[in-house]
Motif scaffolding. Structure first.
Motif, mmCIF file in Angstrom:
data_model
loop_
_atom_site.group_PDB
_atom_site.id
_atom_site.type_symbol
_atom_site.label_atom_id
_atom_site.label_comp_id
_atom_site.label_asym_id
_atom_site.label_seq_id
_atom_site.Cartn_x
_atom_site.Cartn_y
_atom_site.Cartn_z
ATOM 1 N N SER A 1 -46.752 44.499 87.695
ATOM 2 C CA SER A 1 -46.446 45.354 86.556
ATOM 3 C C SER A 1 -47.316 44.986 85.367
ATOM 4 N N PHE A 2 -47.628 43.716 85.249
ATOM 5 C CA PHE A 2 -48.529 43.307 84.162
ATOM 6 C C PHE A 2 -49.871 44.002 84.301
ATOM 7 N N GLY A 3 -50.374 44.027 85.541
ATOM 8 C CA GLY A 3 -51.644 44.685 85.796
ATOM 9 C C GLY A 3 -51.574 46.173 85.528
ATOM 10 N N LEU A 4 -50.495 46.798 86.002
ATOM 11 C CA LEU A 4 -50.395 48.249 85.855
ATOM 12 C C LEU A 4 -50.307 48.660 84.396
ATOM 13 N N ILE A 5 -49.662 47.821 83.582
ATOM 14 C CA ILE A 5 -49.553 48.160 82.169
ATOM 15 C C ILE A 5 -50.932 48.177 81.516
ATOM 16 N N ALA A 6 -51.812 47.298 82.003
ATOM 17 C CA ALA A 6 -53.149 47.221 81.414
ATOM 18 C C ALA A 6 -54.078 48.300 81.954
ATOM 19 N N LEU A 7 -53.609 49.044 82.937
ATOM 20 C CA LEU A 7 -54.491 50.015 83.586
ATOM 21 C C LEU A 7 -54.401 51.357 82.856
ATOM 22 N N PRO A 8 -55.493 51.750 82.182
ATOM 23 C CA PRO A 8 -55.435 53.043 81.490
ATOM 24 C C PRO A 8 -55.192 54.158 82.495
ATOM 25 N N GLY A 9 -54.354 55.107 82.113
ATOM 26 C CA GLY A 9 -53.996 56.196 83.019
ATOM 27 C C GLY A 9 -55.201 56.905 83.603
ATOM 28 N N TYR A 10 -56.199 57.176 82.743
ATOM 29 C CA TYR A 10 -57.333 57.942 83.273
ATOM 30 C C TYR A 10 -58.172 57.114 84.232
ATOM 31 N N ALA A 11 -58.201 55.780 83.979
ATOM 32 C CA ALA A 11 -58.934 54.932 84.920
ATOM 33 C C ALA A 11 -58.237 54.952 86.275
ATOM 34 N N PHE A 12 -56.921 54.860 86.233
ATOM 35 C CA PHE A 12 -56.144 54.884 87.466
ATOM 36 C C PHE A 12 -56.325 56.230 88.168
ATOM 37 N N ALA A 13 -56.363 57.290 87.365
ATOM 38 C CA ALA A 13 -56.537 58.619 87.952
ATOM 39 C C ALA A 13 -57.847 58.694 88.723
ATOM 40 N N VAL A 14 -58.871 58.067 88.173
ATOM 41 C CA VAL A 14 -60.166 58.071 88.859
ATOM 42 C C VAL A 14 -60.045 57.414 90.240
ATOM 43 N N PHE A 15 -59.379 56.245 90.275
ATOM 44 C CA PHE A 15 -59.181 55.574 91.577
ATOM 45 C C PHE A 15 -58.443 56.487 92.543
ATOM 46 N N LEU A 16 -57.341 57.018 92.076
ATOM 47 C CA LEU A 16 -56.483 57.802 92.961
ATOM 48 C C LEU A 16 -57.219 59.010 93.509
ATOM 49 N N VAL A 17 -57.926 59.684 92.620
ATOM 50 C CA VAL A 17 -58.636 60.874 93.077
ATOM 51 C C VAL A 17 -59.655 60.479 94.135
ATOM 52 N N TYR A 18 -60.340 59.392 93.869
ATOM 53 C CA TYR A 18 -61.360 58.985 94.821
ATOM 54 C C TYR A 18 -60.739 58.677 96.184
ATOM 55 N N PHE A 19 -59.691 57.877 96.196
ATOM 56 C CA PHE A 19 -59.152 57.450 97.491
ATOM 57 C C PHE A 19 -58.320 58.518 98.168
ATOM 58 N N PHE A 20 -57.443 59.155 97.414
ATOM 59 C CA PHE A 20 -56.480 60.033 98.088
ATOM 60 C C PHE A 20 -56.939 61.472 98.209
ATOM 61 N N ALA A 21 -57.756 61.898 97.277
ATOM 62 C CA ALA A 21 -58.180 63.288 97.365
ATOM 63 C C ALA A 21 -59.533 63.406 98.068
ATOM 64 N N LEU A 22 -60.447 62.505 97.726
ATOM 65 C CA LEU A 22 -61.798 62.690 98.246
ATOM 66 C C LEU A 22 -62.028 61.947 99.553
ATOM 67 N N ARG A 23 -61.621 60.692 99.616
ATOM 68 C CA ARG A 23 -61.836 59.942 100.855
ATOM 69 C C ARG A 23 -60.945 60.471 101.962
ATOM 70 N N PHE A 24 -59.665 60.634 101.651
ATOM 71 C CA PHE A 24 -58.722 60.942 102.733
ATOM 72 C C PHE A 24 -58.136 62.346 102.650
ATOM 73 N N ASN A 25 -58.432 63.007 101.544
ATOM 74 C CA ASN A 25 -58.009 64.395 101.474
ATOM 75 C C ASN A 25 -56.509 64.623 101.643
ATOM 76 N N PHE A 26 -55.721 63.693 101.157
ATOM 77 C CA PHE A 26 -54.265 63.857 101.255
ATOM 78 C C PHE A 26 -53.769 64.905 100.266
ATOM 79 N N PHE A 27 -54.346 64.833 99.078
ATOM 80 C CA PHE A 27 -53.837 65.686 98.002
ATOM 81 C C PHE A 27 -54.999 66.428 97.374
ATOM 82 N N PRO A 28 -54.729 67.584 96.799
ATOM 83 C CA PRO A 28 -55.797 68.257 96.066
ATOM 84 C C PRO A 28 -56.202 67.412 94.866
#
Ligand SMILES: Nc1ncnc2c1ncn2[C@@H]1O[C@H](COP(=O)(O)OP(=O)(O)OP(=O)(O)O)[C@@H](O)[C@H]1O
Ligand code: SF4
Ligand SMILES: [Mg+2]
Lengths: 319, 306, 374
Positions: free
Chosen positions: A139-166
């Motif tokens: 939770s300490f790490g997640l608090i320091a993670l800017p939302g948009y930075a996290f969004a970039v990770f998520l989009v890359y892994f879940f939408a582009l690499r694995f195509n789970f979500f739009p």
């Protein structure tokens, strides 16, 4: 009756807050440079007659306070004026954009609350254990993670690499629950991660101090099972700051979703705010701020009531 | 008590997440001032970044705004010849831009910390010390402020006043002032009741002397602890504006880099352009928060004081 | 180590186990702390049979609370080290799992805590706090449990239980709250009750009432009771035996009457001289004994009381006196130069002659009080 009186005072205070917010927004939009008439008329702005006619029409040449009074009067009747740039009513625009934002916010709050409570209990009950350390660190790490930075990770892994979500776009509920949820899954995940982290840490630290109270020892000495002690005895007295922050987050979320809405191209109220700010579309900006302030105030009023239900000592003092 | 870091993007500056050390005393309490391994890593990271940012013009790095035509394509991956972290979609060297981008973060962090602490701290100190009307006004404005969508306010300020760095710093500072004021008021209130202040009063010390000599030194610590948290938020907030494309594209900043990386990410499936600045920002905020945490446990600043 | 066998008469209670209800043997509870190991309870032995009351007396910090909580198994921190033996009805409690202990808590043994202001949950109604144990252990229905709770409140002397049952703790006075905690402790019919300074936090006027209530309940229910207090006056007429604790050890153990008639340990003697007068505020702690309580991490090597003892002799600082039985059977003490013996008188006189302040002032006190113990 103590409760009732407290509630009324509180409500009046909150009403005042809404009034001040609306007044400030109104004055700010007037004070800041940029004339909506420029936006409306474009090159024809130099036509003085036309310009004055439009100003007259919009009531922009009346004294400031009169303008505000009119705005307020109309607002009370549910009329927030018309957008300068499109011919839509502000309320129509708001109605269009609110569902996505509200859905995102409510789901985010729901999921993070439901996740945070057991996580915090686990963490607090076995504080300093490995589980606790893992939860605290994450939770300490997640608090320091800017939302948009996290969004970039998520989009890359879940939408582009694995195509789970739009990766972008929004499907309204009317398209069916499945597509709708899939379309907001990633922004939701970003919000839930951050909120869960915040709530977990908050509740954990309050739980840890509650668990050291005498009444917890007393409850243990009654031979009650652990889950009973955590849920019935420890949770409620530890939940006050969690609930306060929970309430504040409603406000933050509505206004703060701007970035995620932009990134994921969601038709939400945040995007509406940005667009209208950039277009100098004052009435819409005012409408958005007003809606946010009112919902914030309402939610916090409810939280206050919840507070007095949770804590009998507050009830008596009628705070 | 409320929470500082808004997960949405940190612009709501409300009080902070509890420190790891809160609640039960940990088994092996750290020596006051001890940073621990994590703390040292964090400190070294921040020092390196700041040094790089300060010295950027003199460092032997690429020009951050020069397209490298010698590389076959833009968005070349890390470790391509001559570009440690690759290039972005303009063919600019990412490593150089990360270092230059640190300047913006540094300016924002320092600016907001100083303005927020001085202005907010003073307001809170006066309100908490003299109570009465000034305090009522302060608390009322905090109420109003909380209901006001901070990020939208910030966007409006930048959009209307112009997106240069000064306005960004002023905007974020403005948004942070009420929170600083609240914390400083709360500490002032508690310290005004302490024995040493009462003793000073009884000894006939002047109001000004009590305020400056007795109370201020004690209020500074929690304020600084909170300031460290605000630094993280300010960096994220500046990033948000840049990410939304609201700040000047001339200015090199991490948020702007992430923004620039959106297109390659969403359209060409190229991640590093957005990912590298995102990770840099994450690590920086993490380091700042970690130091803040250590600071609070070392000086025993209670979370409830924030 | 010798252990007091004074109470090993045949048990009259109808329990499967022959022998005392509670048998504590060389029991220790240490805490690991950053500065060292705190030996809060260090080799305590006693037995207690059903229907009897044992008073545990000692200054603040002597380990009474730790002893009571640790015997019951309530201390669960990672830094707690328990050793020795504590048997309840033949069942070993040291090393028992939390779930084994939980089966005993509430139904077999219960505890009344020191401060009723903090030992009741502020956000739960009084009734609920009584009924939850009843419902969980005795599987009573909601209505049955409520009826039972009313009865309990009535039996602990709370007027208008119907109203009180749906009130919150903050709506009750301190004495009232302590009655509630007693009702909670008694709810599931325990046979062993620990009362840890149940009156310290209360008004003087209420103190006696609460103690009477405890005593009455103990007799009615034929319970064994451990009454912890820092005030010898409290235990005087209410216990069968008294164990005096100092620095985690029992330093004197005797039937109550015998102890008052025939104090042997200088520490007990000092306690007796410091019984607060009625005129003193109720919270007066035992501070009239000169010097500070010992360091529990590095206790004095010989007699732990030596640094403060008016009778102290070189032998005391080098050799720890064992807990030994006096001429009167059942009276145990831990001292080389016991009060009231020739050796003791000599030691005191010698110290007074040397001008050791503790000895001088004690001699003076004794001189002022013709019927003094020495
Ligand atoms: N969890 C713990 N960790 C370390 N030391 C402890 C812990 N609990 C108690 N102690 C120490 O054990 C010693 C005995 O404490 P205890 O509470 O049993 O004293 P007491 O006789 O009940 O005193 P009082 O009359 O004040 O209640 C004290 O020195 C205390 O500091
Ligand atoms: S006389 Fe010696 S042994 Fe006895 S209590 Fe005093 S110091 Fe301890
Ligand atoms: Mg105690």
């Amino acid at each position: 009756m103590g409760i009732l009186k407290g509630a009324v005072t509180r409500l009046l205070k909150l009403l005042a807050v809404v009034l001040v917010v609306s007044f400030l927004t109104f004055s700010l939009t007037k004070l800041l440079p940029g004339d909506p008439v420029v936006v409306l008329l474009g090159p024809q702005y130099s036509n003085v007659e036309l310009r004055e006619a439009v100003q007259e029409d919009l009531g922009l040449n009346r004294p400031f306070l009169v303008q505000y009074g009119q705005y307020l009067g109309n607002a009370v009747q549910g009329d927030l004026g018309r957008s300068y740039t499109s011919s839509f009513k502000t309320t129509t625009l708001l109605k269009q954009k609110l569902p996505a934002t509200i859905e995102l916010m409510l789901l985010a709050q729901l999921f993070s609350f439901v996740l945070a409570v057991p996580l915090a209990m686990l963490s607090a009950f076995r504080s300093n254990s490995r589980t606790d350390k893992a939860i605290t660190t994450a939770s300490f790490g997640l608090i320091a993670l800017p939302g948009y930075a996290f969004a970039v990770f998520l989009v890359y892994f879940f939408a582009l690499r694995f195509n789970f979500f739009p990766a972008i776009g929004f499907r309204p509920l009317s398209d069916g629950i499945g597509p709708n949820l899939r379309s907001i899954a990633l922004p939701l995940a970003v919000l839930v991660a951050g909120l869960t982290a915040v709530y977990t840490r908050l509740l954990r630290s309050d739980l840890i101090s509650t668990l050291q109270e005498d009444f917890i020892l007393m409850a243990r000495s009654k031979g009650l099972p652990t889950w009973h002690i955590l849920l019935r005895h420890a949770f409620r007295p530890s939940s006050f700051s969690l609930i306060t922050v929970f309430g504040i987050q409603f406000g933050t979320l509505i206004g703060g979703a701007v970035i995620l809405e932009q990134f994921f191209v969601l038709p939400g109220i945040g995007s509406l705010a940005i667009e209208s700010i950039l277009k100098r579309d004052y009435l819409v900006v005012q409408g958005v701020v007003l809606v946010i302030a009112i919902s914030f105030v309402l939610v916090n009023f409810l939280i206050d009531i919840l507070y007095s239900i949770l804590d009998p000592r507050v009830r008596r003092t009628g705070a | 008590m409320t929470d500082l870091v808004s997960p949405t993007d940190g612009v709501a500056i409300t009080p902070p997440p509890p420190s790891t050390e809160s609640g039960r005393k940990s088994k092996k309490p750290k020596k006051p001032g001890a940073l621990g391994v994590g703390g040292w890593v964090a400190a070294i990271w921040l020092i390196t970044l700041s040094a790089g940012a300060l010295l950027a013009p003199w460092l032997p790095i690429d020009d951050p705004a020069k397209t490298d035509f010698s590389v076959a394509k833009n968005n070349s991956s890390p470790f391509t010849a001559g570009h440690l972290l690759g290039t972005d979609n303009n063919g600019y060297d990412i490593f150089a831009r990360i270092i230059w981008g640190g300047r913006v973060s540094l300016v924002v962090a320092a600016g907001v910390l100083i303005i927020g602490m001085v202005v907010g701290g003073t307001i809170g100190l006066l309100a908490g010390f003299f109570r009465g009307k000034s305090e009522a006004v302060l608390m009322a404005s905090v109420d109003v402020f909380l209901a006001f969508p901070a990020l939208i306010l910030l966007i409006a300020i930048v959009a209307f006043m112009g997106a240069d760095l000064l306005n960004v710093v002023l905007g974020i500072s403005l948004v942070s002032i009420p929170a600083f004021a609240r914390i400083s008021r709360a500490s002032t209130l508690t310290y005004s009741q302490r024995e040493f202040v009462l003793a000073a009063r009884a000894a006939g010390a002047s109001q000004k002397r009590i305020l400056v000599r007795e109370i201020l030194p004690n209020v500074i610590l929690p304020l600084l602890a909170f300031g460290l948290l605000v630094v993280g938020i300010a960096i994220v907030a500046e990033g948000s504006l840049a990410f939304l494309g609201l700040t000047s594209t001339e200015t090199i900043s991490w948020g702007g880099m992430i923004n620039g990386g959106k297109k390659p990410l969403q359209q060409e499936n190229i991640a590093h352009t957005a990912m590298i600045p995102a990770v840099t920002m994450f690590l920086t905020v993490l380091a700042v928060n970690l130091l803040g945490d250590r600071f609070r446990s070392a000086f025993d600043v209670k979370d409830s004081a924030l | 180590m010798t252990k007091p066998q004074a109470t090993s008469r045949v048990l009259t209670a109808t329990s499967g186990h022959e022998g005392p209800l509670l048998q504590v043997d060389d029991f220790r509870t240490h805490f690991e702390t950053p500065t060292g190991i705190v030996k809060a309870v260090d080799g305590v032995s006693f037995t207690l049979k059903r229907g009897d009351t044992l008073g545990i007396v000692g200054e603040s910090g002597s380990g009474k609370t730790v002893l009571a909580r640790s015997v019951m198994g309530l201390l669960t921190g990672k830094n707690v080290i328990r050793s020795g033996s504590a048997r309840y009805n033949g069942t070993e409690l040291v090393g028992a799992s939390e779930s084994q202990l939980r089966d005993l808590w509430g139904t077999e043994m219960a505890m009344v805590f020191q401060d009723p202001m903090t030992s009741l949950n502020p956000v739960l109604k009084v009734g609920r706090q009584i009924t939850e144990g009843l419902r969980y252990h005795l599987k009573l229905s909601k209505a049955e449990a409520r009826a039972q709770a009313r009865q309990l409140l009535d039996s602990v002397g709370i007027p208008d239980p119907n109203r009180r049952i749906s009130q919150y703790p903050h709506e009750l006075s301190g004495g009232m709250r302590q009655r509630v905690t007693i009702a909670i402790a008694l709810a599931c019919g325990p046979t062993l009750l620990f009362a840890d300074e149940p009156t310290t936090a209360l008004d003087v006027t209420v103190q006696a009432q609460i103690l009477d209530l405890l005593q009455r309940q103990q007799i009615e229910r034929f319970m064994a009771m451990v009454l912890v207090t820092h005030d010898l006056g409290v235990v005087a007429g209410r216990t069968d035996h008294i164990a005096v604790m100092y620095a985690g050890q029992i330093v004197e153990y005797a039937p109550t009457r015998e102890l008052f008639a025939n104090v042997l340990m200088p520490y007990t003697d000092a306690l007796l001289h410091s019984i607060p007068k009625l005129s003193q505020p109720s919270h007066t702690r035992l501070q009239s004994i000169g010097g500070r309580p010992p360091d529990l991490i590095n206790p004095p090597s010989g007699c732990r009381f030596a640094p403060r003892c008016p009778y102290v002799q070189p032998k005391c600082t080098s050799e720890m006196p064992p807990l030994q039985e006096a001429e009167t059977p059942g009276h145990f003490y831990r001292c080389w130069f016991p009060v009231g013996t020739d050796a003791g008188r000599e030691a005191l006189a010698q110290n007074a002659a040397l001008g050791i302040p503790a000895a001088v002032s004690l001699t003076q006190t004794l001189a002022d009080k013709p019927g003094g113990t020495a």
